[in-house]
Design a protein around this motif. Structure first.
Motif, PDB file in Angstrom:
ATOM      1  N   GLU A 115      82.715  43.152  50.109  1.00  0.00           N
ATOM      2  CA  GLU A 115      83.012  42.300  48.958  1.00  0.00           C
ATOM      3  C   GLU A 115      81.765  42.258  48.087  1.00  0.00           C
ATOM      4  N   LEU A 116      81.911  42.537  46.801  1.00  0.00           N
ATOM      5  CA  LEU A 116      80.782  42.394  45.886  1.00  0.00           C
ATOM      6  C   LEU A 116      80.642  40.935  45.522  1.00  0.00           C
ATOM      7  N   VAL A 117      79.482  40.381  45.752  1.00  0.00           N
ATOM      8  CA  VAL A 117      79.197  38.990  45.408  1.00  0.00           C
ATOM      9  C   VAL A 117      78.263  39.017  44.215  1.00  0.00           C
ATOM     10  N   TYR A 118      78.706  38.407  43.123  1.00  0.00           N
ATOM     11  CA  TYR A 118      77.955  38.457  41.872  1.00  0.00           C
ATOM     12  C   TYR A 118      77.799  37.038  41.357  1.00  0.00           C
ATOM     13  N   ALA A 119      76.579  36.636  41.097  1.00  0.00           N
ATOM     14  CA  ALA A 119      76.356  35.277  40.598  1.00  0.00           C
ATOM     15  C   ALA A 119      75.032  35.209  39.859  1.00  0.00           C
ATOM     16  N   LEU A 120      74.969  34.327  38.902  1.00  0.00           N
ATOM     17  CA  LEU A 120      73.703  33.965  38.267  1.00  0.00           C
ATOM     18  C   LEU A 120      73.312  32.631  38.891  1.00  0.00           C
ATOM     19  N   VAL A 121      72.183  32.597  39.555  1.00  0.00           N
ATOM     20  CA  VAL A 121      71.761  31.391  40.262  1.00  0.00           C
ATOM     21  C   VAL A 121      70.510  30.850  39.578  1.00  0.00           C
ATOM     22  N   PRO A 122      70.648  29.739  38.867  1.00  0.00           N
ATOM     23  CA  PRO A 122      69.473  29.152  38.211  1.00  0.00           C
ATOM     24  C   PRO A 122      68.381  28.838  39.237  1.00  0.00           C
ATOM     25  N   ARG A 123      67.137  29.072  38.851  1.00  0.00           N
ATOM     26  CA  ARG A 123      66.010  28.830  39.755  1.00  0.00           C
ATOM     27  C   ARG A 123      65.833  27.347  40.064  1.00  0.00           C
ATOM     28  N   ARG A 124      66.299  26.514  39.156  1.00  0.00           N
ATOM     29  CA  ARG A 124      66.228  25.056  39.336  1.00  0.00           C
ATOM     30  C   ARG A 124      67.604  24.490  39.041  1.00  0.00           C
ATOM     31  N   PRO A 125      67.887  23.263  39.495  1.00  0.00           N
ATOM     32  CA  PRO A 125      69.172  22.644  39.142  1.00  0.00           C
ATOM     33  C   PRO A 125      69.358  22.590  37.621  1.00  0.00           C
ATOM     34  N   LEU A 126      70.582  22.795  37.176  1.00  0.00           N
ATOM     35  CA  LEU A 126      70.872  22.813  35.741  1.00  0.00           C
ATOM     36  C   LEU A 126      70.459  21.510  35.057  1.00  0.00           C
ATOM     37  N   ALA A 127      70.688  20.378  35.715  1.00  0.00           N
ATOM     38  CA  ALA A 127      70.299  19.091  35.132  1.00  0.00           C
ATOM     39  C   ALA A 127      68.790  19.038  34.885  1.00  0.00           C
ATOM     40  N   GLU A 128      68.031  19.638  35.790  1.00  0.00           N
ATOM     41  CA  GLU A 128      66.573  19.677  35.623  1.00  0.00           C
ATOM     42  C   GLU A 128      66.172  20.573  34.454  1.00  0.00           C
ATOM     43  N   ILE A 129      66.849  21.701  34.300  1.00  0.00           N
ATOM     44  CA  ILE A 129      66.574  22.603  33.173  1.00  0.00           C
ATOM     45  C   ILE A 129      66.880  21.897  31.856  1.00  0.00           C
ATOM     46  N   LEU A 130      68.029  21.204  31.804  1.00  0.00           N
ATOM     47  CA  LEU A 130      68.413  20.484  30.584  1.00  0.00           C
ATOM     48  C   LEU A 130      67.405  19.380  30.266  1.00  0.00           C
ATOM     49  N   ARG A 131      67.019  18.620  31.280  1.00  0.00           N
ATOM     50  CA  ARG A 131      66.068  17.520  31.064  1.00  0.00           C
ATOM     51  C   ARG A 131      64.733  18.071  30.561  1.00  0.00           C
ATOM     52  N   GLN A 132      64.249  19.153  31.165  1.00  0.00           N
ATOM     53  CA  GLN A 132      62.975  19.736  30.737  1.00  0.00           C
ATOM     54  C   GLN A 132      63.045  20.190  29.286  1.00  0.00           C
ATOM     55  N   ARG A 133      64.158  20.800  28.906  1.00  0.00           N
ATOM     56  CA  ARG A 133      64.319  21.251  27.519  1.00  0.00           C
ATOM     57  C   ARG A 133      64.334  20.056  26.573  1.00  0.00           C
ATOM     58  N   ALA A 134      65.046  18.998  26.936  1.00  0.00           N
ATOM     59  CA  ALA A 134      65.081  17.794  26.099  1.00  0.00           C
ATOM     60  C   ALA A 134      63.689  17.174  25.997  1.00  0.00           C
TER      61      ALA A 134
END
Length: 153
Positions: free
Chosen positions: A83-102
């Motif tokens: 089975e091919l498993v394909y995913a983009l896995v953010p290095r940090r939680p998405l909420a943390e990425i959003l907060r850092q950008r804000a």
């Protein structure tokens, strides 16, 4: 809680098991590693895949060099009963990425405003500045998240 915040948290929960997955692929790629582990020659694999033996070598090289097309990688996996498993896995939680950008956007805005206010001798400091910063961050996170990614701040 905003819908986008719920969506980010839900996606983070789905990605959590993948964050612990080792991302290092075998030196010659997964196709060759699985083929070798199964004791399958390139000729035998080519027959299963329905391509020529040189095409198998090209697939293996393409995977190792990260140039293989995703559709070809899926076909190669299926021919190995994988089975091919394909995913983009953010290095940090998405909420943390959003907060850092804000926070970054807010800090840049406050720096520009602070310069102007200092010139007018109206600078805000200490707890008032921290409170204003928190309000601005929360406002950005409650709004349309697409605004966070505009280069013009």
């Amino acid at each position: 809680m905003a819908a986008t915040d719920r969506a980010a948290r839900a996606l983070d929960r789905r990605l959590d098991p993948l964050r612990a997955w080792p991302s290092a692929k075998p030196p010659h790629g997964w196709i060759r590693a699985v083929r070798d582990a199964l004791g399958m020659s390139t000729r035998q694999y080519a027959a299963r895949l329905g391509v020529s033996q040189p095409q198998v070598v090209a697939y293996e090289k393409g995977e190792a060099e990260e140039t293989i097309a995703l559709a070809n990688l899926r076909r190669a996996a299926e021919a190995l009963d994988c089975e091919l498993v394909y995913a983009l896995v953010p290095r940090r939680p998405l909420a943390e990425i959003l907060r850092q950008r804000a926070e970054d956007i807010t800090d840049a805005r406050l720096a520009r405003m602070g310069h102007t206010m200092r010139l007018e001798n109206q600078e805000v400091t200490g707890p008032d500045l921290r409170r204003q910063r928190d309000l601005m961050i929360d406002d950005l996170l409650r709004g349309k998240l697409r605004r966070l990614w505009d280069d013009a701040r």
